[in-house]
Design a protein around this motif. Structure first.
Motif, PDB file in Angstrom:
ATOM      1  N   ALA A  97       0.790  -1.411   0.004  1.00 17.37           N
ATOM      2  CA  ALA A  97      -0.001   0.114   0.192  1.00 17.37           C
ATOM      3  C   ALA A  97       0.787   1.205  -0.186  1.00 17.37           C
ATOM      4  O   ALA A  97       0.569   2.213  -0.576  1.00 17.37           O
ATOM      5  CB  ALA A  97      -0.979   0.180   1.306  1.00 17.37           C
ATOM      6  N   ILE A  98       1.832   1.307   0.703  1.00 22.39           N
ATOM      7  CA  ILE A  98       2.682   2.367   0.806  1.00 22.39           C
ATOM      8  C   ILE A  98       3.299   2.524  -0.404  1.00 22.39           C
ATOM      9  O   ILE A  98       3.579   3.409  -1.008  1.00 22.39           O
ATOM     10  CB  ILE A  98       3.755   2.300   2.117  1.00 22.39           C
ATOM     11  CG1 ILE A  98       3.011   2.321   3.364  1.00 22.39           C
ATOM     12  CG2 ILE A  98       4.968   3.360   1.912  1.00 22.39           C
ATOM     13  CD1 ILE A  98       4.041   1.942   4.733  1.00 22.39           C
ATOM     14  N   LEU A 126      -4.536   1.250   3.199  1.00 17.74           N
ATOM     15  CA  LEU A 126      -3.999   1.535   4.545  1.00 17.74           C
ATOM     16  C   LEU A 126      -5.125   1.894   5.510  1.00 17.74           C
ATOM     17  O   LEU A 126      -5.130   1.412   6.621  1.00 17.74           O
ATOM     18  CB  LEU A 126      -3.178   2.736   4.436  1.00 17.74           C
ATOM     19  CG  LEU A 126      -1.719   2.502   4.027  1.00 17.74           C
ATOM     20  CD1 LEU A 126      -1.020   3.762   3.701  1.00 17.74           C
ATOM     21  CD2 LEU A 126      -1.082   1.438   4.776  1.00 17.74           C
ATOM     22  N   LEU A 127      -6.101   2.814   5.053  1.00 17.31           N
ATOM     23  CA  LEU A 127      -7.193   2.954   5.976  1.00 17.31           C
ATOM     24  C   LEU A 127      -8.026   1.710   6.300  1.00 17.31           C
ATOM     25  O   LEU A 127      -8.481   1.873   7.202  1.00 17.31           O
ATOM     26  CB  LEU A 127      -8.031   4.185   5.436  1.00 17.31           C
ATOM     27  CG  LEU A 127      -7.620   5.615   5.447  1.00 17.31           C
ATOM     28  CD1 LEU A 127      -8.532   6.543   4.519  1.00 17.31           C
ATOM     29  CD2 LEU A 127      -7.705   5.988   6.871  1.00 17.31           C
ATOM     30  N   PRO A 145       2.809  11.210  20.444  1.00 12.75           N
ATOM     31  CA  PRO A 145       2.313  10.208  19.511  1.00 12.75           C
ATOM     32  C   PRO A 145       1.225  10.761  18.654  1.00 12.75           C
ATOM     33  O   PRO A 145       0.636  11.977  18.836  1.00 12.75           O
ATOM     34  CB  PRO A 145       1.369   9.462  20.585  1.00 12.75           C
ATOM     35  CG  PRO A 145       2.101   9.653  22.023  1.00 12.75           C
ATOM     36  CD  PRO A 145       2.366  11.412  21.594  1.00 12.75           C
ATOM     37  N   ILE A 146       1.105  10.183  17.544  1.00 14.91           N
ATOM     38  CA  ILE A 146       0.115  10.383  16.585  1.00 14.91           C
ATOM     39  C   ILE A 146      -1.050   9.487  16.526  1.00 14.91           C
ATOM     40  O   ILE A 146      -0.681   8.309  16.250  1.00 14.91           O
ATOM     41  CB  ILE A 146       0.727  10.443  15.074  1.00 14.91           C
ATOM     42  CG1 ILE A 146       2.210  11.466  14.976  1.00 14.91           C
ATOM     43  CG2 ILE A 146      -0.062  10.792  13.648  1.00 14.91           C
ATOM     44  CD1 ILE A 146       2.899  11.324  13.761  1.00 14.91           C
ATOM     45  N   VAL A 147      -2.249  10.037  16.720  1.00 14.51           N
ATOM     46  CA  VAL A 147      -3.438   9.249  16.880  1.00 14.51           C
ATOM     47  C   VAL A 147      -4.419   9.521  15.912  1.00 14.51           C
ATOM     48  O   VAL A 147      -4.579  10.569  15.482  1.00 14.51           O
ATOM     49  CB  VAL A 147      -3.830   9.538  18.436  1.00 14.51           C
ATOM     50  CG1 VAL A 147      -5.019   8.716  18.612  1.00 14.51           C
ATOM     51  CG2 VAL A 147      -2.923   9.712  19.513  1.00 14.51           C
ATOM     52  N   GLY A 148      -5.102   8.575  15.499  1.00 14.95           N
ATOM     53  CA  GLY A 148      -6.031   8.344  14.616  1.00 14.95           C
ATOM     54  C   GLY A 148      -5.843   8.137  13.187  1.00 14.95           C
ATOM     55  O   GLY A 148      -4.647   8.316  12.703  1.00 14.95           O
ATOM     56  N   GLY A 171      -1.789   9.771   6.972  1.00 11.93           N
ATOM     57  CA  GLY A 171      -1.211  10.989   6.309  1.00 11.93           C
ATOM     58  C   GLY A 171       0.278  11.025   6.320  1.00 11.93           C
ATOM     59  O   GLY A 171       1.094  11.512   5.473  1.00 11.93           O
ATOM     60  N   VAL A 172       0.723  10.466   7.491  1.00  8.77           N
ATOM     61  CA  VAL A 172       2.226  10.376   7.865  1.00  8.77           C
ATOM     62  C   VAL A 172       2.728   9.229   6.920  1.00  8.77           C
ATOM     63  O   VAL A 172       3.758   9.299   6.117  1.00  8.77           O
ATOM     64  CB  VAL A 172       2.387  10.062   9.410  1.00  8.77           C
ATOM     65  CG1 VAL A 172       3.973   9.610   9.584  1.00  8.77           C
ATOM     66  CG2 VAL A 172       2.174  11.315  10.234  1.00  8.77           C
TER      67      VAL A 172
END
Length: 308
Positions: A200-201, A209-210, A233-236, A242-243
């Motif tokens: 996917a990347i 990915l979602l 931390p990146i949450v959600g 997006g990252v």
């Protein structure tokens, strides 16, 4: 830190002291993988675990072996006490660490995965759960649940009574049980998830990915203030995707066996840039752990022997 060095062999007729040192060396080498794994699971740092093994050897080399009933238990006791001392220092060091702190990843042999309990205990997800325990709780949990030492043996290692160790073990099991992944995820499931991630990347398929990740997924990136990384931390799902969607297209993603489980090595110009490990719950990816601190990446250039 280099491997614990062994004493230089002598060519003259061995003296009693030389024979004792040979016996001590033989016992230490026989249990070295176990001792390293005990120290690593208590510390989450291979470099610190190696230092603990150096200290363990120095103390073991001075022990009168005639007084030792069980060499494995005695060596584990020395290692545990040294690791506890270092763990308290390490916790203070982590308080000033820039951004999220993640364990130092280990490139492990494929056969480690055959020992499901050992692989689970080495996983990034479990090591982060162990980080939430007090030092003595962590030692007791590791020695009891991973290495199945008796309460009496653990009591000697942590300098508590067996009754106290039983209470600590009960408390630590409850604490870990409330925070660990709901079930041990198979190697196959993890490998499939990572391969889907890689594809996917590589293709920029953000919808794929979602579909794979939990809505409340957490991404932790450890750069240690040395390289670029998120300091919180990146949450959600949307933020994490997006990252991931911004990963450099020149980055090459290779599968590897890290901390007992399949993971991805991200390489740039042939050099390892990031180690990416995952946590899976209920068929969805709930955690991503990206180690980018160069000081923590030396162990993924060669296999580290672990055991119990």
């Amino acid at each position: 830190m280099n491997e614990c060095s062994e004493p230089t062999a002598v060519t003259s007729d061995p003296l009693p002291g030389d024979r004792r040192l040979d016996s001590a060396t033989e016992a230490f080498v026989a249990h070295r993988n176990l001792l390293f794994t005990v120290a690593y699971e208590m510390l989450g740092s291979a470099a610190d675990a190696e230092d603990v093994l150096q200290e363990t050897w120095l103390r073991w080399a001075g022990v009168d072996l005639g007084t030792v009933r069980e060499q494995r238990a005695y060596l584990v006791r020395i290692t545990t006490r040294q690791a506890l001392t270092r763990l308290r220092t390490l916790r203070r060091r982590k308080e000033s660490y820039v951004g999220p702190w993640l364990p130092e990843p280990l490139l492990t042999a494929p056969d480690v995965a055959e020992d499901v309990e050992l692989a689970d205990s080495l996983s990034m997800a479990m090591l982060l759960v162990l980080e939430t325990l007090a030092p003595t709780e962590r030692a007791v949990f590791v020695l009891r649940e991973v290495f199945t030492l008796s309460y009496d043996e653990i009591a000697e290692a942590v300098e508590k009574t067996p009754a106290a160790v039983r209470q600590i073990a009960h408390r630590a099991r409850a604490h870990v049980g409330a925070r660990r992944p709901r079930a041990v995820v198979s190697q196959t499931e993890t490998r499939q998830a990572l391969e889907a991630f890689r594809r996917a990347i590589a293709t920029g398929d953000l919808q794929r990915l979602l579909d794979m990740i939990a809505p409340d997924i957490v991404l932790l990136t450890d750069g240690g203030g040395v390289v670029q990384a998120a300091t919180a931390p990146i949450v959600g799902a949307d933020r994490v995707v997006g990252v991931l969607g911004r990963i450099d297209t020149e980055m090459v993603l290779h599968p590897a066996q890290v901390n007992g489980y399949p993971a991805l090595l991200l390489r740039m110009d042939g050099e390892i840039d990031t180690v990416l490990a995952v946590r899976i719950d209920g068929g969805l990816v709930t955690g991503l752990y990206a180690v980018r601190n160069p000081e923590k990446l030396s162990r993924v250039n060669r296999e580290t022997a672990v055991g119990r």
